[in-house]
Design a protein around this motif. Structure first.
Motif, PDB file in Angstrom:
ATOM      1  N   GLY A  34       0.773  -1.235   0.000  1.00  0.00           N
ATOM      2  CA  GLY A  34       0.000   0.000   0.000  1.00  0.00           C
ATOM      3  C   GLY A  34       0.799   1.277   0.000  1.00  0.00           C
ATOM      4  N   GLN A  35       2.120   1.185  -0.141  1.00  0.00           N
ATOM      5  CA  GLN A  35       2.945   2.377  -0.011  1.00  0.00           C
ATOM      6  C   GLN A  35       3.043   3.174  -1.301  1.00  0.00           C
ATOM      7  N   VAL A  36       2.889   4.485  -1.166  1.00  0.00           N
ATOM      8  CA  VAL A  36       3.152   5.415  -2.250  1.00  0.00           C
ATOM      9  C   VAL A  36       4.261   6.331  -1.766  1.00  0.00           C
ATOM     10  N   ILE A 171       7.808 -10.364   3.446  1.00  0.00           N
ATOM     11  CA  ILE A 171       9.268 -10.514   3.345  1.00  0.00           C
ATOM     12  C   ILE A 171       9.849  -9.363   2.533  1.00  0.00           C
ATOM     13  N   ALA A 172       9.245  -9.050   1.386  1.00  0.00           N
ATOM     14  CA  ALA A 172       9.727  -7.932   0.567  1.00  0.00           C
ATOM     15  C   ALA A 172       9.686  -6.623   1.352  1.00  0.00           C
ATOM     16  N   SER A 173       8.633  -6.430   2.149  1.00  0.00           N
ATOM     17  CA  SER A 173       8.509  -5.174   2.909  1.00  0.00           C
ATOM     18  C   SER A 173       9.582  -5.048   3.988  1.00  0.00           C
ATOM     19  N   SER A 174      10.142  -6.167   4.398  1.00  0.00           N
ATOM     20  CA  SER A 174      11.212  -6.110   5.409  1.00  0.00           C
ATOM     21  C   SER A 174      12.567  -5.809   4.781  1.00  0.00           C
ATOM     22  N   ILE A 175      12.632  -5.814   3.440  1.00  0.00           N
ATOM     23  CA  ILE A 175      13.892  -5.583   2.731  1.00  0.00           C
ATOM     24  C   ILE A 175      13.849  -4.311   1.896  1.00  0.00           C
ATOM     25  N   CYS A 176      12.754  -4.077   1.187  1.00  0.00           N
ATOM     26  CA  CYS A 176      12.634  -2.974   0.230  1.00  0.00           C
ATOM     27  C   CYS A 176      12.008  -1.748   0.897  1.00  0.00           C
ATOM     28  N   VAL A 177      12.693  -0.619   0.827  1.00  0.00           N
ATOM     29  CA  VAL A 177      12.177   0.598   1.459  1.00  0.00           C
ATOM     30  C   VAL A 177      10.968   1.175   0.736  1.00  0.00           C
ATOM     31  N   TYR A 178      10.691   0.729  -0.495  1.00  0.00           N
ATOM     32  CA  TYR A 178       9.547   1.203  -1.254  1.00  0.00           C
ATOM     33  C   TYR A 178       8.347   0.273  -1.154  1.00  0.00           C
ATOM     34  N   THR A 179       8.394  -0.683  -0.233  1.00  0.00           N
ATOM     35  CA  THR A 179       7.311  -1.652  -0.044  1.00  0.00           C
ATOM     36  C   THR A 179       6.909  -1.642   1.418  1.00  0.00           C
ATOM     37  N   ASN A 180       5.591  -1.582   1.695  1.00  0.00           N
ATOM     38  CA  ASN A 180       5.159  -1.658   3.075  1.00  0.00           C
ATOM     39  C   ASN A 180       4.339  -2.925   3.322  1.00  0.00           C
ATOM     40  N   SER A 181       3.930  -3.098   4.564  1.00  0.00           N
ATOM     41  CA  SER A 181       3.217  -4.317   4.941  1.00  0.00           C
ATOM     42  C   SER A 181       1.701  -4.145   4.973  1.00  0.00           C
ATOM     43  N   ASN A 182       1.186  -3.066   4.380  1.00  0.00           N
ATOM     44  CA  ASN A 182      -0.254  -2.879   4.246  1.00  0.00           C
ATOM     45  C   ASN A 182      -0.644  -3.528   2.927  1.00  0.00           C
ATOM     46  N   ILE A 183      -1.136  -4.760   2.998  1.00  0.00           N
ATOM     47  CA  ILE A 183      -1.283  -5.601   1.820  1.00  0.00           C
ATOM     48  C   ILE A 183      -2.749  -5.765   1.421  1.00  0.00           C
ATOM     49  N   SER A 184      -3.007  -5.610   0.111  1.00  0.00           N
ATOM     50  CA  SER A 184      -4.316  -5.890  -0.470  1.00  0.00           C
ATOM     51  C   SER A 184      -4.188  -7.158  -1.290  1.00  0.00           C
ATOM     52  N   ILE A 185      -5.143  -8.063  -1.144  1.00  0.00           N
ATOM     53  CA  ILE A 185      -5.121  -9.335  -1.863  1.00  0.00           C
ATOM     54  C   ILE A 185      -6.465  -9.540  -2.563  1.00  0.00           C
ATOM     55  N   GLU A 186      -6.406  -9.981  -3.797  1.00  0.00           N
ATOM     56  CA  GLU A 186      -7.593 -10.380  -4.548  1.00  0.00           C
ATOM     57  C   GLU A 186      -7.369 -11.802  -5.041  1.00  0.00           C
TER      58      GLU A 186
END
Length: 188
Positions: A34-36, A171-186
């Motif tokens: 969810g990160q912008v 896992i990606a959110s713990s490594i990439c500064v442009y990724t957060n842990s607010n996740i949307s799933i479909e």
């Protein structure tokens, strides 16, 4: 709603997202963070939704690219799905051809993942329509991290596809500064 945004030609633009999709059998799960991010240092939003369903909830898509470009491509893909009676592969190929050849569309900066019960595809503005061999694909700034995590989880766990895309993004959110842990799933 949909956001990845890329720095281009030295201009400061929004940037960063991670989208991952897993297809197993006739089910597809796709997730996005969810990160912008604006520039390299400012988080503008934590809760953007970058995944959605199209064509009577039979196709799921996730976008990496500028918001306006992603919305335009989403609408174009939905038009192509209508035109080809929900045939995702045909719609994706036609979208990629139009995207590559149209003077206005070819300037769009985005990528997308689209899937349904039959197929999972990555579609780019270079005219590429790629079906991943292993039923897993990821795009965006944290895409490589999510992809590696997803491949390992898919091969070495009994997690559902929803759990795999979620854990991969965490896992990606713990490594990439442009990724957060607010996740949307479909899921389809």
């Amino acid at each position: 709603m949909i956001v990845l945004i890329v720095a281009d030609r030295g201009e400061i633009m929004f940037r960063g997202t991670t989208i991952i999709a897993v297809k197993k059998g006739n089910r597809v799960a796709i997730a996005g963070d969810g990160q912008v991010t604006f520039g390299d240092k400012t988080i503008m939003k934590h809760t953007a939704k970058k995944v959605r369903k199209l064509y009577n909830n039979t196709v799921v898509v996730g976008f990496a690219g500028s918001v306006a470009d992603a919305m335009t491509l989403s609408e174009k893909l939905e038009e192509k799905l209508e035109q080809f009676s929900g045939n995702l592969k045909r719609a994706a190929v036609e979208l990629a051809m139009e995207w590559r050849n149209d003077k206005i569309l070819k300037k769009l900066e985005a990528m997308l993942i689209a899937g349904n019960k039959d197929i999972l595809l990555v579609i780019s503005g270079n005219g590429e329509v790629i079906e991943p061999e292993d039923g897993i694909v990821a795009i965006g700034s944290g895409g490589s991290y999510a992809f590696a995590a997803g491949k390992a989880l898919l091969k070495h766990s009994d997690l559902s596809i929803e759990e795999i895309v979620k854990e991969s993004l965490l896992i990606a959110s713990s490594i990439c500064v442009y990724t957060n842990s607010n996740i949307s799933i479909e899921v389809i």
